[in-house]
Design an enzyme around this catalytic site. Structure first.
Site, mmCIF file in Angstrom:
data_model
loop_
_atom_site.group_PDB
_atom_site.id
_atom_site.type_symbol
_atom_site.label_atom_id
_atom_site.label_comp_id
_atom_site.label_asym_id
_atom_site.label_seq_id
_atom_site.Cartn_x
_atom_site.Cartn_y
_atom_site.Cartn_z
ATOM 1 N N MET A 1 0.567 -2.970 12.203
ATOM 2 C CA MET A 1 -0.104 -4.061 12.910
ATOM 3 C C MET A 1 -0.198 -3.887 14.419
ATOM 4 S SD MET A 1 -1.205 -5.845 10.521
ATOM 5 C CE MET A 1 -1.792 -7.316 11.353
ATOM 6 N N ILE B 1 -1.705 -1.772 17.800
ATOM 7 C CA ILE B 1 -2.779 -0.860 18.201
ATOM 8 C C ILE B 1 -2.155 0.382 18.815
ATOM 9 C CG2 ILE B 1 -4.746 -0.593 19.763
ATOM 10 C CD1 ILE B 1 -5.226 -3.637 19.375
ATOM 11 N N ASN C 1 0.838 -1.213 0.000
ATOM 12 C CA ASN C 1 0.000 0.000 0.000
ATOM 13 C C ASN C 1 0.867 1.254 0.000
ATOM 14 O OD1 ASN C 1 -3.109 -0.365 0.269
ATOM 15 N ND2 ASN C 1 -2.203 -2.059 1.404
ATOM 16 N N HIS D 1 -8.467 -1.350 6.063
ATOM 17 C CA HIS D 1 -8.710 -2.628 6.734
ATOM 18 C C HIS D 1 -9.369 -3.583 5.741
ATOM 19 C CE1 HIS D 1 -9.641 -5.509 9.872
ATOM 20 N NE2 HIS D 1 -10.827 -5.624 9.313
ATOM 21 N N ARG E 1 6.033 -1.529 26.707
ATOM 22 C CA ARG E 1 5.023 -1.034 25.783
ATOM 23 C C ARG E 1 4.911 0.497 25.903
ATOM 24 N NH1 ARG E 1 1.045 -2.847 21.762
ATOM 25 N NH2 ARG E 1 0.643 -0.754 21.011
ATOM 26 N N GLU F 1 -7.278 -2.113 -2.845
ATOM 27 C CA GLU F 1 -6.665 -1.173 -1.882
ATOM 28 C C GLU F 1 -5.756 -0.176 -2.607
ATOM 29 O OE1 GLU F 1 -4.770 -3.708 1.101
ATOM 30 O OE2 GLU F 1 -6.647 -3.695 2.235
ATOM 31 N N ASP G 1 -10.645 -0.516 14.215
ATOM 32 C CA ASP G 1 -11.422 -0.849 13.017
ATOM 33 C C ASP G 1 -12.881 -0.377 13.097
ATOM 34 O OD1 ASP G 1 -9.127 -2.105 12.009
ATOM 35 O OD2 ASP G 1 -9.724 -4.064 12.767
ATOM 36 N N ASN H 1 -6.826 4.627 7.963
ATOM 37 C CA ASN H 1 -6.380 3.233 7.953
ATOM 38 C C ASN H 1 -7.081 2.517 6.804
ATOM 39 O OD1 ASN H 1 -5.157 0.795 8.929
ATOM 40 N ND2 ASN H 1 -7.098 0.228 9.898
HETATM 41 C C1 GRF Z 1 -3.169 -4.570 3.711
HETATM 42 O O1 GRF Z 1 -3.763 -5.477 2.864
HETATM 43 C C2 GRF Z 1 -4.167 -3.905 4.638
HETATM 44 O O2 GRF Z 1 -5.477 -4.212 4.327
HETATM 45 C C3 GRF Z 1 -3.883 -4.452 5.991
HETATM 46 O O3 GRF Z 1 -2.566 -4.898 5.967
HETATM 47 C C4 GRF Z 1 -2.149 -5.177 4.645
HETATM 48 C C5 GRF Z 1 -0.801 -4.580 4.495
HETATM 49 O O4 GRF Z 1 -0.165 -4.897 3.319
HETATM 50 N N1 GRF Z 1 -4.180 -3.453 6.986
HETATM 51 P P1 GRF Z 1 1.045 -4.019 2.800
HETATM 52 O O5 GRF Z 1 2.083 -3.952 3.927
HETATM 53 O O6 GRF Z 1 0.536 -2.675 2.418
HETATM 54 O O7 GRF Z 1 1.594 -4.797 1.625
#
Ligand code: GRF
Length: 219
Positions: A95, A97, A19, A114, A70, A179, A150, A112
């Site tokens: 990944m 929170i 992305n 999702h 954390r 995406e 989310d 974001n």
């Molecule tokens: C994406 O498909 C998104 O939906 C999710 O994590 C994935 C990340 O993929 N949140 P990348 O790191 O952008 O390849």
């Protein structure tokens, strides 16, 4: 965002960064008039960092596994983010929170993506869960980030019909292609001042979006 300056974008990643690549490509093609001032990662050595470096973008890694706690990790990330003075924070496969105070500091300025048609399937393993449930449609959602994971106001969704023969990787591949289309588009709307969050409501071109805008795959 001040005047006609290109908005300052910071992208948070944890993985392959496809992305992120789509956003870089949209910048390079002229679709996005943005300044990607930094890419932050919670893991060293991931492909997304290489993609950023190849594009000449400043990167920083706050290694979660090497953080003493954390709280330490969260405050270092928040500091790095603040130092980059983003107009928009883009979570792209990040990944972890984020703590509530970090999210609240960027209300209406954090997006974001999702991989589900939210509010269906928040959380992990969305492809497997959608297939197991026999869904006929799956997809992905760009949404503003709020402290509940989310669950933030939805902006734009890409919908894909699920085929009887679909495996998880096949469905993921088609959803991710979507995406790469909708995430740059939502960022473009934001950068052009067309997309805002007002009292928790998504505003696009001056009108409240009661439901997210939808793009359907052409299959
Ligand atoms: C994406 O498909 C998104 O939906 C999710 O994590 C994935 C990340 O993929 N949140 P990348 O790191 O952008 O390849």
């Amino acid at each position: 965002m001040s005047g006609s300056a290109r908005p300052r974008i910071v992208v948070l990643i944890s993985g392959t960064g496809t992305n992120l690549q789509a956003i870089i490509d949209a910048r390079d093609s002229g679709q996005l008039n943005i300044n990607i001032v930094g890419v932050l990662s919670d893991r060293p050595g991931i492909n997304g960092l290489q993609r950023a470096a190849d594009a000449g973008i400043h990167t920083e890694t706050i290694d979660y596994k090497r953080s003493p706690s954390r709280t330490d990790f969260d405050s270092r990330l928040a500091e790095k983010l603040a130092a980059l003075q983003p107009d928009l924070v883009v979570l792209a496969g990040y990944m972890r929170i984020l703590p509530e105070d970090t999210v609240s500091a960027y209300t209406g300025r954090m997006l974001n993506v999702h991989p589900s048609l939210l509010p269906a399937y928040p959380g992990l393993d969305t492809y497997a869960r959608a297939l197991a449930a026999g869904e006929t449609w799956h997809g992905t959602t760009v949404h503003f980030v709020t402290p509940t994971v989310d669950a933030g106001p939805r902006v734009l969704q890409y919908r894909v019909p699920v085929r009887d023969t679909d495996t998880e990787p096949q469905l993921r591949e088609r959803v991710q292609q979507g995406e790469y289309l909708i995430y740059p588009r939502a960022i473009e709307w934001f950068a052009d001042g067309r997309l805002k969050l007002n009292d928790g409501q998504v505003i696009l071109d001056g009108k409240q979006l009661a439901t997210p805008a939808i793009v359907e795959s052409e299959e």
